[in-house]
Design an enzyme around this catalytic site. Structure first.
Site, PDB file in Angstrom:
ATOM      1  N   HIS A 126      39.857  35.905  44.199  1.00 33.90           N
ATOM      2  CA  HIS A 126      39.771  37.356  44.375  1.00 33.90           C
ATOM      3  C   HIS A 126      40.845  38.059  43.535  1.00 33.90           C
ATOM      4  CE1 HIS A 126      37.319  39.796  47.275  1.00 33.90           C
ATOM      5  NE2 HIS A 126      38.109  40.764  46.853  1.00 33.90           N
ATOM      6  N   ARG A 155      39.893  43.346  36.730  1.00 36.53           N
ATOM      7  CA  ARG A 155      40.767  44.500  36.477  1.00 36.53           C
ATOM      8  C   ARG A 155      40.575  45.113  35.094  1.00 36.53           C
ATOM      9  NH1 ARG A 155      43.570  40.921  39.559  1.00 36.53           N
ATOM     10  NH2 ARG A 155      44.700  41.680  41.398  1.00 36.53           N
ATOM     11  N   THR A 197      30.435  37.301  48.941  1.00 38.14           N
ATOM     12  CA  THR A 197      31.885  37.059  48.856  1.00 38.14           C
ATOM     13  C   THR A 197      32.384  36.559  50.209  1.00 38.14           C
ATOM     14  OG1 THR A 197      32.152  38.759  47.180  1.00 38.14           O
ATOM     15  CG2 THR A 197      34.129  38.130  48.394  1.00 38.14           C
ATOM     16  N   TYR A 215      29.072  42.016  51.105  1.00 39.62           N
ATOM     17  CA  TYR A 215      29.924  41.685  52.247  1.00 39.62           C
ATOM     18  C   TYR A 215      29.022  41.743  53.465  1.00 39.62           C
ATOM     19  CZ  TYR A 215      34.360  42.143  49.681  1.00 39.62           C
ATOM     20  OH  TYR A 215      35.399  41.967  48.820  1.00 39.62           O
ATOM     21  N   LYS A 226      30.906  33.575  46.201  1.00 39.10           N
ATOM     22  CA  LYS A 226      32.137  33.908  45.463  1.00 39.10           C
ATOM     23  C   LYS A 226      33.355  33.660  46.341  1.00 39.10           C
ATOM     24  CE  LYS A 226      34.248  37.886  43.086  1.00 39.10           C
ATOM     25  NZ  LYS A 226      35.268  38.432  43.978  1.00 39.10           N
ATOM     26  N   SER A 254      29.531  46.145  43.639  1.00 42.73           N
ATOM     27  CA  SER A 254      30.193  45.829  44.911  1.00 42.73           C
ATOM     28  C   SER A 254      29.530  46.540  46.081  1.00 42.73           C
ATOM     29  CB  SER A 254      31.659  46.265  44.828  1.00 42.73           C
ATOM     30  OG  SER A 254      32.249  46.261  46.111  1.00 42.73           O
TER      31      SER A 254
HETATM   32  C1  FNR Z   1      38.269  43.388  43.526  1.00 34.42           C
HETATM   33  N1  FNR Z   1      37.501  42.259  43.807  1.00 34.42           N
HETATM   34  C2  FNR Z   1      36.392  42.387  44.604  1.00 34.42           C
HETATM   35  N2  FNR Z   1      35.601  41.283  44.863  1.00 34.42           N
HETATM   36  C3  FNR Z   1      34.487  41.396  45.618  1.00 34.42           C
HETATM   37  O1  FNR Z   1      33.805  40.388  45.817  1.00 34.42           O
HETATM   38  N3  FNR Z   1      34.124  42.608  46.141  1.00 34.42           N
HETATM   39  C4  FNR Z   1      34.858  43.741  45.941  1.00 34.42           C
HETATM   40  O2  FNR Z   1      34.506  44.804  46.407  1.00 34.42           O
HETATM   41  C5  FNR Z   1      36.045  43.629  45.169  1.00 34.42           C
HETATM   42  N4  FNR Z   1      36.863  44.717  44.961  1.00 34.42           N
HETATM   43  C6  FNR Z   1      37.941  44.616  44.135  1.00 34.42           C
HETATM   44  C7  FNR Z   1      38.725  45.750  43.874  1.00 34.42           C
HETATM   45  C8  FNR Z   1      39.796  45.678  43.008  1.00 34.42           C
HETATM   46  C9  FNR Z   1      40.631  46.900  42.741  1.00 34.42           C
HETATM   47  C10 FNR Z   1      40.103  44.448  42.370  1.00 34.42           C
HETATM   48  C11 FNR Z   1      41.240  44.342  41.382  1.00 34.42           C
HETATM   49  C12 FNR Z   1      39.349  43.327  42.634  1.00 34.42           C
HETATM   50  C13 FNR Z   1      37.804  40.968  43.175  1.00 34.42           C
HETATM   51  C14 FNR Z   1      37.084  40.851  41.834  1.00 34.42           C
HETATM   52  O3  FNR Z   1      35.697  40.710  42.016  1.00 34.42           O
HETATM   53  C15 FNR Z   1      37.555  39.626  41.033  1.00 34.42           C
HETATM   54  O4  FNR Z   1      37.460  38.486  41.838  1.00 34.42           O
HETATM   55  C16 FNR Z   1      38.983  39.762  40.510  1.00 34.42           C
HETATM   56  O5  FNR Z   1      39.268  41.083  40.130  1.00 34.42           O
HETATM   57  C17 FNR Z   1      39.158  38.837  39.328  1.00 34.42           C
HETATM   58  O6  FNR Z   1      40.469  38.850  38.849  1.00 34.42           O
HETATM   59  P1  FNR Z   1      40.943  39.753  37.582  1.00 34.42           P
HETATM   60  O7  FNR Z   1      39.888  39.637  36.510  1.00 34.42           O
HETATM   61  O8  FNR Z   1      41.062  41.146  38.102  1.00 34.42           O
HETATM   62  O9  FNR Z   1      42.253  39.156  37.228  1.00 34.42           O
END
Ligand code: FNR
Length: 377
Positions: free
Chosen positions: A261, A316, A163, A137, A237, A113
């Site tokens: 997300h 997660r 993203t 980002y 994404k 990330s």
């Molecule tokens: C994320 N996600 C995320 N996506 C992204 O593009 N950049 C980021 O920095 C983050 N940071 C982030 C932090 C936390 C704590 C979570 C839970 C999620 C979204 C992540 O990439 C992804 O899309 C989701 O987490 C997918 O869903 P599940 O697998 O957590 O249910």
């Protein structure tokens, strides 16, 4: 330091979620597990997977079975990627370095990330020879975005994941109620060298959203600029609408990630899985397509592949495994996911990922299959 051993009672990848409360303070758990608003989209993501059942098949020879695939020519041993998740020091002092070691040990592609708590160069070093992509980002200053791109290219990242669905994120009610505040040691390490752009005061009558939070939100011009600014393939994404998918592919995206997300951007958005077949139909069979949001098992991955994804990302679950057992936990969780997928494929008579088709699924709800909840040990 959390113990570097696999906690007892872990038999499936989802067990790491069940144990998360034992390894994370309540406010951090609320921030990670929560989505935004009242978590309706978080719940929709899980319900969407439960709305399909897998049909077992008989007398199929799967002895040559494997899960190898290629995405834009890049080979992978299995269809699981580690989704970009920010601020991993919330879960473990070794943060993204531990995750990267686990990725290398399990031949898993890590998507680092922009908002990681470890610099992208240190993550790349820990990932060794393993595949790695960088999630971007766009920064308010193009010079800062260009610098991030140059650093990612120099550190050996093989693709950029742009993203687009998180320019504004509604607050999570559960994280607010738990009093979560991001600790300073978890701040975005990649961005500390970039001077923040001066805030522009809102004029009377301006909206805090349109003229405020969305001021630097990416536009189509920014996408075109990015595509010309890097030699790396650019995935997008956060795609849900089939028309967006078609337009992004036509604009030059190397691949798309169907995602809401993890329910963290718009509470009330539909489940990613629900839109997957329509997105696949919109972009055709040749477009590389990934899915995330709600993956908790190998069987979930099977369902996503049956409905049109080439591979899935895990968000997660990596946080929970990291909190429970560091790099060892993340590697163990990924191994469990792969085995669960193998078992599901074998039962469904699929020896390769190409054998997984929509015909392998049956729509539910079906009276014999209640929504899945991992029982307590
Ligand atoms: C994320 N996600 C995320 N996506 C992204 O593009 N950049 C980021 O920095 C983050 N940071 C982030 C932090 C936390 C704590 C979570 C839970 C999620 C979204 C992540 O990439 C992804 O899309 C989701 O987490 C997918 O869903 P599940 O697998 O957590 O249910």
């Amino acid at each position: 330091m959390p113990p570097e051993r696999i906690p007892p009672g872990i038999h499936n990848a989802i067990d790491y979620e069940r144990l998360a409360a034992q390894h994370l303070p309540a406010d951090r758990l609320a921030y990670i597990a929560g989505g935004c608003g009242w978590d309706r989209t978080v719940a929709a993501n899980r319900a969407a997977f439960d709305s399909w059942a897998v049909l077992p098949r008989l007398l199929r020879d799967v002895r040559g079975g494997h899960t190898r695939l290629a995405l834009n020519g890049q080979p992978f041993l299995h269809p699981f990627l580690l989704a970009p998740v920010a601020h991993q020091r919330l879960a473990h002092p070794d943060a993204e370095v531990a995750t990267a070691r686990a990725a290398e040990a399990t031949d898993t592609c890590l998507v680092a990330s922009t908002l990681s708590s470890t610099p992208l160069e240190a993550i790349a070093q820990a990932a060794g020879q393993g595949p790695r992509w960088f999630q971007l980002y766009l920064q308010p200053e193009r010079a800062h975005t260009l610098d991030l791109l140059a650093r990612a290219e120099a550190a050996g990242y093989q693709a950029i994941v742009l993203t687009l669905d998180a320019s504004i994120q509604l607050a999570s009610r559960s994280a607010l109620a738990a009093g979560f505040v991001l600790p300073p040691e978890c701040l975005a390490a990649n961005l500390t060298g970039y001077a923040p752009s001066a805030p522009t005061p809102l004029a009377p009558g301006d909206s805090r959203i349109f003229q405020g939070a969305m001021r630097h939100a990416p536009t189509r011009c920014d996408l075109d600029w990015l595509l010309s600014a890097t030699r790396l393939p650019v995935w997008v994404k956060g795609v849900l609408h089939p028309d967006d998918a078609r337009a992004l592919r036509a604009a030059g995206a190397a691949g798309l990630i169907v995602s809401n997300h993890g329910g963290r951007s718009l509470d009330g958005a539909p489940a990613s899985l629900a839109l997957l077949p329509a997105v696949r139909a919109a972009v055709g069979a040749d477009c590389p397509l990934l899915l995330d949001s709600g993956i908790r098992s190998g069987q979930d991955a099977f369902k996503a592949l049956a409905l049109g994804a080439d591979a899935v990302l895990v968000g997660r679950l990596q946080f929970y495994a990291l909190a429970a057992a560091g790099a060892l936990g993340v590697a163990h969780m990924l191994t469990l996911l792969a085995e669960e997928l193998h078992a599901c494929m074998a039962q469904a008579g699929c020896a390769t990922l190409a054998d997984i088709t929509p015909g392998a699924l049956l729509p539910c709800p079906c009276p014999c299959l209640p929504p899945f909840e991992a029982p307590a040990c």
